[in-house]
Design an enzyme around this catalytic site. Sequence first.
Site, PDB file in Angstrom:
ATOM      1  N   LYS A  34      26.568 -67.580  58.065  1.00 14.02           N
ATOM      2  CA  LYS A  34      25.889 -67.931  56.817  1.00 14.02           C
ATOM      3  C   LYS A  34      26.869 -67.905  55.656  1.00 14.02           C
ATOM      4  O   LYS A  34      26.920 -68.802  54.833  1.00 14.02           O
ATOM      5  CB  LYS A  34      24.737 -66.923  56.595  1.00 14.02           C
TER       6      LYS A  34
ATOM      7  N   GLN B  48      17.918 -59.983  57.262  1.00 13.40           N
ATOM      8  CA  GLN B  48      18.298 -60.326  58.625  1.00 13.40           C
ATOM      9  C   GLN B  48      17.392 -59.607  59.627  1.00 13.40           C
ATOM     10  O   GLN B  48      17.277 -58.383  59.598  1.00 13.40           O
ATOM     11  CB  GLN B  48      19.775 -59.949  58.835  1.00 13.40           C
TER      12      GLN B  48
ATOM     13  N   ASP C  63      13.776 -68.289  52.946  1.00 15.32           N
ATOM     14  CA  ASP C  63      13.361 -68.513  54.343  1.00 15.32           C
ATOM     15  C   ASP C  63      11.973 -69.152  54.411  1.00 15.32           C
ATOM     16  O   ASP C  63      11.580 -69.689  55.441  1.00 15.32           O
ATOM     17  CB  ASP C  63      13.317 -67.165  55.090  1.00 15.32           C
TER      18      ASP C  63
END
Length: 367
Positions: free
Chosen positions: A127, A171, A194
């Site tokens: 990422k 995460q 997200d």
Amino acid sequence: MASTLFTDCWCSSSSSSATANRFVPFHKFEDGLLRSRHIRFATTTNPCRLRIDASASAAAAASGSPSAAVAAETTAKIIDGKSIAKQIKDEIAAEISRMKDAIGVVPGLAVVLVGDRKDSATYVRNKKKSCELVGINSYEVHLPEDSTEQEVLKYISGFNDDPAVHGILVQLPLPAHMNEQNILNAVHIEKDVDGFHPVNIGRLAMRGREPLFVPCTPKGCIELLHRYGVDIKGKRAVVIGRSNIVGMPAALLLQREDATVSVVHSRTKNPEDIAREADIMISAVGQPNMVRGNWIKPGAVVIDVGINPVEDTNSPRGYRLVGDVCYEEACKIASAVTPVPGGVGPMTIAMLLSNTLASAKRMHNFK
Ligand code: NDP
């Protein structure tokens, strides 16, 4: 003269038990993410390996038999997710540079990582690399496995209040002693890049409401359809799988685009009959090659989200990745199809970057 060829597809779960009960704790997705889900390996000795006659007709292929379905010539356009994702990343980089020049703002993405899982660490590293590539600042907090929920919440709260941070990613998975829902709900909806916050999902489901963010993988599927000029309005669509992160939001997105959507899941009876009605198919199941040629309406567009490792002794890694859809068969029936790897996978990270940029633009009212 008719030639003989072999399809590499495994039997679907409905037709045999060609997949072995071998599990690995995680695997690397093509977007560079290592995710902790148990993955089923298909065996290399597939009892259903089909022997087919390449001279059989496409009409026979549409008739319902898997062997007939693979018989016609390959006609499908290959939807190249890798190059579309690269194109999107280039667009994002240009837009970030425009914003920086105009108002001096650089988008920022924060990641909260708890524990020492190698897969999670790899995800965070990838990422970070993608952020660097397009010019997004990335921030990371790495907490030990035995941290308390309160400590994690404290960092999320700090990122919520930090004007340099426009997106927050927690995460997953979190250590077992933590309440995942409490932690995810603590992310401000304005920074939920997200798109998993219940308010964002709720808005996605409601007419006349706009989610601030759409989950990255389904958003990537729709983006592929758009960029390949696939007409969605008024079309019949099927989504195979109904998970919170892919299937369910993909169905909601298709519906928002005025498709008539059917959702197939593990309890659906005669899924192939429902699937065969669809002009657009999105499959997100996690079963290697489950969708055979005879599930696909001739000329349909097929988006294969599944990323499934199957054992492959010829590969140095001992496995290779295949989708939910039997690619060789789909190529002969569909009008367009995504490969695995190289289809939806690269789009997921591109959409995460896109959501982060959108968040920064919204916060600074930058058009
Ligand atoms: P989940 O395991 O969370 O969901 C799978 C869904 O498929 C469930 O809704 C399940 O039904 C349904 N299903 C399972 N077996 C069958 C069956 N035999 N027939 C019909 N439906 C079935 O998976 P995810 O949504 O997280 O992931 C799906 C796939 O997509 C995986 O291969 C994953 O690796 C891949 N993936 C790829 C990403 C990318 O970036 N390209 C990102 C995320 C996932 P039920 O609800 O009834 O249990």
